[in-house]
Enzyme design. Structure first.
Site, PDB file in Angstrom:
ATOM      1  N   PHE A   1       0.861  -1.188   0.000  1.00 24.57           N
ATOM      2  CA  PHE A   1       0.000   0.000   0.000  1.00 24.57           C
ATOM      3  C   PHE A   1       0.892   1.231   0.000  1.00 24.57           C
ATOM      4  CE2 PHE A   1      -2.311   3.526   1.825  1.00 24.57           C
ATOM      5  CZ  PHE A   1      -3.461   3.508   1.058  1.00 24.57           C
TER       6      PHE A   1
ATOM      7  N   ASP B   1       9.334   2.512   1.673  1.00 26.62           N
ATOM      8  CA  ASP B   1       8.180   3.278   2.163  1.00 26.62           C
ATOM      9  C   ASP B   1       8.041   3.004   3.659  1.00 26.62           C
ATOM     10  OD1 ASP B   1       5.693   4.183   2.944  1.00 26.62           O
ATOM     11  OD2 ASP B   1       4.625   3.419   1.179  1.00 26.62           O
TER      12      ASP B   1
ATOM     13  N   LYS C   1       3.279   9.207   8.639  1.00 25.95           N
ATOM     14  CA  LYS C   1       2.312   9.034   9.738  1.00 25.95           C
ATOM     15  C   LYS C   1       2.785   9.546  11.113  1.00 25.95           C
ATOM     16  CE  LYS C   1      -0.769   5.538   7.917  1.00 25.95           C
ATOM     17  NZ  LYS C   1      -0.396   4.934   6.632  1.00 25.95           N
TER      18      LYS C   1
HETATM   19  C1  LIG Z   1      -0.721   5.240   5.221  1.00 27.75           C
HETATM   20  C2  LIG Z   1       0.294   4.851   4.234  1.00 27.75           C
HETATM   21  C3  LIG Z   1       0.489   5.588   3.050  1.00 27.75           C
HETATM   22  C4  LIG Z   1      -0.398   6.759   2.678  1.00 27.75           C
HETATM   23  O1  LIG Z   1      -0.275   7.831   3.557  1.00 27.75           O
HETATM   24  P1  LIG Z   1      -1.328   9.060   3.450  1.00 27.75           P
HETATM   25  O2  LIG Z   1      -0.802  10.032   4.457  1.00 27.75           O
HETATM   26  O3  LIG Z   1      -2.677   8.516   3.789  1.00 27.75           O
HETATM   27  O4  LIG Z   1      -1.254   9.577   2.082  1.00 27.75           O
HETATM   28  C5  LIG Z   1       1.513   5.212   2.206  1.00 27.75           C
HETATM   29  N1  LIG Z   1       2.300   4.171   2.496  1.00 27.75           N
HETATM   30  C6  LIG Z   1       2.137   3.427   3.606  1.00 27.75           C
HETATM   31  C7  LIG Z   1       3.058   2.291   3.881  1.00 27.75           C
HETATM   32  C8  LIG Z   1       1.123   3.740   4.511  1.00 27.75           C
HETATM   33  O5  LIG Z   1       0.944   2.984   5.603  1.00 27.75           O
END
Ligand SMILES: *Cc1c(COP(=O)(O)O)cnc(C)c1O
Length: 397
Positions: A138, A223, A252
């Site tokens: 994701f 990521d 986050k």
């Molecule tokens: C939550 C998340 C995203 C997206 O972050 P947003 O701030 O909602 O755009 C991207 N990559 C990972 C691994 C995530 O957990």
């Protein structure tokens, strides 16, 4: 305003893209959130991994409010101290050279993909732009990061989707290697797939990916939007994998509750990103950076040792609960798999009734408590989970 009115108004006017829990949160302190009628909740969600210091940490709230009273925004046409301080500390903590500030995880990943493509373009010319990502990953909700997300369910309705993304199964280095060709510029992965079900990658696979990137001069983008900033017990999850990435994204937990994203890059990637190549109106906002600076200053070695200790306590307690078949994840990012017949969504609802807030990911229950969680909070949560699970019968759901 009472809960019923807030919910009715929200349902009338907010685009219904979210299935919210049927409760209103009005204020919070530490691990606890409170509703308008005095409801009290123990929060093991952190606003999906965001409130790293819990609700309204005093030092954090004061730093944010002081900065809001002093200077709230300047644009990137001017220098501010909170922004440069955060950049310096992030580079020191991660071993990367330069940072770009965005406002969310998806936006940070967009920046990472751009930086990888620019590096490749500068060195190899046009056409070497494909990014390999993993199945069940994701990476966000913008069009490019949706495409990067390796889940077919996300590739609907909103086409045409971007070209230049292909997907490999996590753990399958031969399959991944076969996807690499003269159009490939980068490999992008989460070390613990969060939304994909809280699944940690195999360290051997990660080492093989790094070697492949070295051999083919591909950028390795990690990521760490969810895994970063102490969530897994080290500042970056990369440290536990002994992994040297070319690009890391954070978001986050970084702002402690305010929107921020960061793209951290190595020297070789930084070289291509000159003036005009990327930008953001809000990125590096001094109020948000003031909050993030408090988060970073709190996350020293001792604090992180506490995260690891509490993670071990939580994991051991979860493994002993009835109907649990597997506990997955790393640090304070945990997934709980139940026997067939027990639905994570039912467990979540029953926990909420008893005042414990939790999350789900795919078929698993997901726990992302604030990093300041205490042994006592964990005991409380385990007692509630035990009560809920003892009351469930997988044969008669
Ligand atoms: C939550 C998340 C995203 C997206 O972050 P947003 O701030 O909602 O755009 C991207 N990559 C990972 C691994 C995530 O957990």
């Amino acid at each position: 305003m009472d809960s019923e009115k807030v919910i009715a108004r929200d349902n009338n006017y907010i685009l219904h893209t979210y299935n919210r829990n049927p409760i209103v949160l009005e204020k919070g302190h530490g691990l606890h959130a409170y509703g308008p009628e005095g409801q009290s909740y123990l929060d093991f969600t952190s606003g999906i991994g965001v409130n790293s210091l819990g609700y309204c940490d005093l030092e954090w709230a004061e730093a944010v409010s002081r900065q809001a009273h002093k200077l709230q925004h300047t644009s990137n046409l001017y220098y501010t101290a909170p922004c440069s301080k955060l950049a310096k500390n992030l580079c020191r903590r991660t071993g990367l050279s330069k940072v770009f500030f965005a406002n969310s995880g998806a936006e940070a990943n967009e920046g990472a993909i751009k930086a990888a493509r620019k590096y490749s373009h500068d060195r190899y010319g046009d056409g070497r732009s494909t990014v390999i990502t993993l199945v069940n990953s994701f990476h966000g909700r913008t069009l490019a990061t949706l495409t990067a997300t390796g889940q077919a369910g996300f590739h609907q309705y909103f086409g045409p989707f971007n070209e230049g993304f292909v997907y490999a199964a996590a753990g399958d280095i031969d399959g991944l290697t076969k996807l690499v060709n003269d159009r490939t510029c980068a490999i992008m992965l989460e070390l613990v797939q969060g939304e994909g079900g809280v699944v940690a990658l195999d360290p051997l696979f990660v080492r093989q990916v790094r070697s492949l990137c070295d051999e083919k001069d591909l950028c390795l983008i990690v990521d760490e939007v969810q895994t970063g900033v102490g969530r897994t017990g080290t500042f970056l999850a990369c440290e536990q994998y002994n992994l040297r990435p070319d690009i890391v994204t954070l978001a986050k937990g970084l702002g402690g509750g305010l929107p921020i994203g960061a793209v951290l890059v190595s020297d070789k990637v930084a070289a291509g990103m000159g003036p005009g190549t990327h930008g953001s109106t809000f990125g590096g906002n001094p109020v948000v950076c003031a909050g993030a600076n408090v988060v970073l200053s709190r996350l020293d070695e001792r604090f992180l040792a506490g995260v690891r200790e509490h993670a071990a306590q939580l994991r051991a307690g979860l493994e002993k609960l009835p109907h649990v078949t597997e506990v997955s994840g790393l640090g304070l990012m945990l997934g709980v798999q139940f026997e067939e017949g027990i639905q994570a969504a039912d467990v979540l609802a029953a926990c909420r009734e008893r005042g414990l807030l939790v999350l789900t990911a795919k078929t698993r229950l997901r726990l992302l408590p604030p990093l300041v969680v205490t042994a006592h909070d964990i005991e409380r949560a385990l007692v509630i989970l035990d009560e809920v699970l003892c009351g469930m019968d997988p044969l008669h759901p």
